[in-house]
Design an enzyme around this catalytic site. Sequence first.
Site, PDB file in Angstrom:
ATOM      1  N   GLU A  54       0.804  -1.221   0.000  1.00  0.00           N
ATOM      2  CA  GLU A  54       0.000   0.000   0.000  1.00  0.00           C
ATOM      3  C   GLU A  54       0.840   1.275   0.000  1.00  0.00           C
ATOM      4  O   GLU A  54       1.907   1.331   0.608  1.00  0.00           O
ATOM      5  CB  GLU A  54      -0.894  -0.020   1.243  1.00  0.00           C
ATOM      6  CG  GLU A  54      -1.888   1.129   1.331  1.00  0.00           C
ATOM      7  CD  GLU A  54      -3.036   0.788   2.252  1.00  0.00           C
ATOM      8  OE1 GLU A  54      -3.966   0.088   1.797  1.00  0.00           O
ATOM      9  OE2 GLU A  54      -2.995   1.186   3.431  1.00  0.00           O
ATOM     10  N   LYS A 116      -8.022   2.510  -2.640  1.00  0.00           N
ATOM     11  CA  LYS A 116      -8.344   2.381  -1.217  1.00  0.00           C
ATOM     12  C   LYS A 116      -9.067   3.640  -0.791  1.00  0.00           C
ATOM     13  O   LYS A 116      -8.484   4.712  -0.657  1.00  0.00           O
ATOM     14  CB  LYS A 116      -7.050   2.176  -0.446  1.00  0.00           C
ATOM     15  CG  LYS A 116      -7.239   1.901   1.036  1.00  0.00           C
ATOM     16  CD  LYS A 116      -8.037   0.648   1.291  1.00  0.00           C
ATOM     17  CE  LYS A 116      -7.192  -0.552   1.598  1.00  0.00           C
ATOM     18  NZ  LYS A 116      -6.376  -0.363   2.775  1.00  0.00           N
ATOM     19  N   GLU A 165     -14.359  -5.733   2.670  1.00  0.00           N
ATOM     20  CA  GLU A 165     -13.640  -5.802   3.949  1.00  0.00           C
ATOM     21  C   GLU A 165     -14.581  -5.966   5.135  1.00  0.00           C
ATOM     22  O   GLU A 165     -15.557  -5.250   5.271  1.00  0.00           O
ATOM     23  CB  GLU A 165     -12.830  -4.505   4.113  1.00  0.00           C
ATOM     24  CG  GLU A 165     -12.199  -4.365   5.477  1.00  0.00           C
ATOM     25  CD  GLU A 165     -11.382  -3.087   5.601  1.00  0.00           C
ATOM     26  OE1 GLU A 165     -10.553  -2.810   4.722  1.00  0.00           O
ATOM     27  OE2 GLU A 165     -11.595  -2.357   6.586  1.00  0.00           O
ATOM     28  N   GLU A 216      -5.719  -8.219   6.038  1.00  0.00           N
ATOM     29  CA  GLU A 216      -5.295  -6.828   5.908  1.00  0.00           C
ATOM     30  C   GLU A 216      -4.840  -6.217   7.228  1.00  0.00           C
ATOM     31  O   GLU A 216      -5.457  -6.435   8.266  1.00  0.00           O
ATOM     32  CB  GLU A 216      -6.479  -5.954   5.427  1.00  0.00           C
ATOM     33  CG  GLU A 216      -7.292  -6.481   4.301  1.00  0.00           C
ATOM     34  CD  GLU A 216      -8.523  -5.608   4.056  1.00  0.00           C
ATOM     35  OE1 GLU A 216      -9.301  -5.946   3.164  1.00  0.00           O
ATOM     36  OE2 GLU A 216      -8.727  -4.602   4.779  1.00  0.00           O
ATOM     37  N   SER A 217      -3.790  -5.442   7.159  1.00  0.00           N
ATOM     38  CA  SER A 217      -3.308  -4.593   8.256  1.00  0.00           C
ATOM     39  C   SER A 217      -2.473  -5.310   9.321  1.00  0.00           C
ATOM     40  O   SER A 217      -2.702  -6.480   9.633  1.00  0.00           O
ATOM     41  CB  SER A 217      -4.449  -3.891   9.006  1.00  0.00           C
ATOM     42  OG  SER A 217      -5.333  -3.261   8.136  1.00  0.00           O
TER      43      SER A 217
HETATM   44  O1  LIG Z   1      -0.494  -0.194   7.348  1.00  0.00           O
HETATM   45  P1  LIG Z   1      -1.005  -1.552   7.642  1.00  0.00           P
HETATM   46  O2  LIG Z   1      -1.252  -1.812   9.081  1.00  0.00           O
HETATM   47  O3  LIG Z   1      -0.146  -2.615   6.998  1.00  0.00           O
HETATM   48  O4  LIG Z   1      -2.464  -1.667   6.949  1.00  0.00           O
HETATM   49  C1  LIG Z   1      -2.642  -1.578   5.547  1.00  0.00           C
HETATM   50  C2  LIG Z   1      -4.137  -1.587   5.206  1.00  0.00           C
HETATM   51  O5  LIG Z   1      -4.654  -2.835   5.537  1.00  0.00           O
HETATM   52  C3  LIG Z   1      -4.893  -0.465   5.932  1.00  0.00           C
HETATM   53  O6  LIG Z   1      -4.365   0.748   5.532  1.00  0.00           O
HETATM   54  C4  LIG Z   1      -6.402  -0.489   5.705  1.00  0.00           C
HETATM   55  C5  LIG Z   1      -7.199  -1.595   5.690  1.00  0.00           C
HETATM   56  N1  LIG Z   1      -8.490  -1.252   5.455  1.00  0.00           N
HETATM   57  C6  LIG Z   1      -8.572   0.075   5.352  1.00  0.00           C
HETATM   58  C7  LIG Z   1      -9.688   0.890   5.098  1.00  0.00           C
HETATM   59  C8  LIG Z   1      -9.461   2.237   4.982  1.00  0.00           C
HETATM   60  C9  LIG Z   1      -8.203   2.778   5.153  1.00  0.00           C
HETATM   61  C10 LIG Z   1      -7.096   1.992   5.385  1.00  0.00           C
HETATM   62  C11 LIG Z   1      -7.273   0.624   5.495  1.00  0.00           C
END
Ligand SMILES: O=P(O)(O)OC[C@@H](O)[C@@H](O)c1c[nH]c2ccccc12
Length: 262
Positions: A54, A116, A165, A216-217
């Site tokens: 990202e 995104k 999501e 994700e994340s």
């Molecule tokens: O920086 P990270 O923790 O690797 O996460 C990326 C991404 O999953 C995260 O930015 C994200 C997941 N879903 C979202 C919805 C909106 C904004 C941002 C996000």
Amino acid sequence: MNILDKIIADKHKELVLKKLVVPVSQLEQSALFERETVSLAEKLRSSKTGIIAEHKRRSPSKSIINQGLNVEDVAKGYEDAGISGMSVLTDGKYFGGSLDDLLYARAAVKMPLLRKEFIIDEYQLLEAKAHGADVILLIAAVLEREEIKRLSEFAKSIGLEVLLEVHNEEELQKSIMPSLDMLGVNNRNLKTFEVSTDISKELSGKIPEDFVKVSESGISSVEAIKDLQQFGYKGFLIGENFMKTNNPGKAAAEFVKTLNKL
Ligand SMILES: O=P(O)(O)OC[C@@H](O)[C@@H](O)c1c[nH]c2ccccc12
């Protein structure tokens, strides 16, 4: 009001203004509107590593991550790293992104690009297409089932893939429908910012096989990915771990290399 509600309230206002300035007809005239999109779902299905990296300058949970990079360089670096796709944050107010970021990334690379964004309206899907996206994100926490259906069907009708999501079982159950391509479990609770990959593991068995599973994340180690792969995940969305370095492409390349060795 939690942060997510705030972001959505702002999005509604932003959209009213945008529609006054850029009419739908103008979006549809973009040369990119005719572009044949590339499938991220297919790339993930056939990849051993499945990284979606990202571009994220800042976030409400971490404030500034990296303001000093050029999105084209980041995109090229990611592509050279051999990842499956790139996610470009286009929200300005909370994440420091823009549709121009998406456009510049599109001009720089061929790999699938995910817009995104906090999508609440078809207009944003037309924008995504007009700025070179291949995939859009829909967030179950802010949409009713009927909205998810309407928006995902519209996205598909203009050739965009859909990543839906969720953060819990209720969101998952209300969202399952054939117009989705990928199901993402966000390890970060967007209301509290707590991060744990346990939620990806918990929900994995409840996601029907026909959807590509994305975690994700909060992913910063190759071990976490190996672990999630055991639960059927094929895609891994990583932002901060790469963006906090001064060369995200290089960080991604090293990550992929280590992952391939394991
Ligand atoms: O920086 P990270 O923790 O690797 O996460 C990326 C991404 O999953 C995260 O930015 C994200 C997941 N879903 C979202 C919805 C909106 C904004 C941002 C996000």
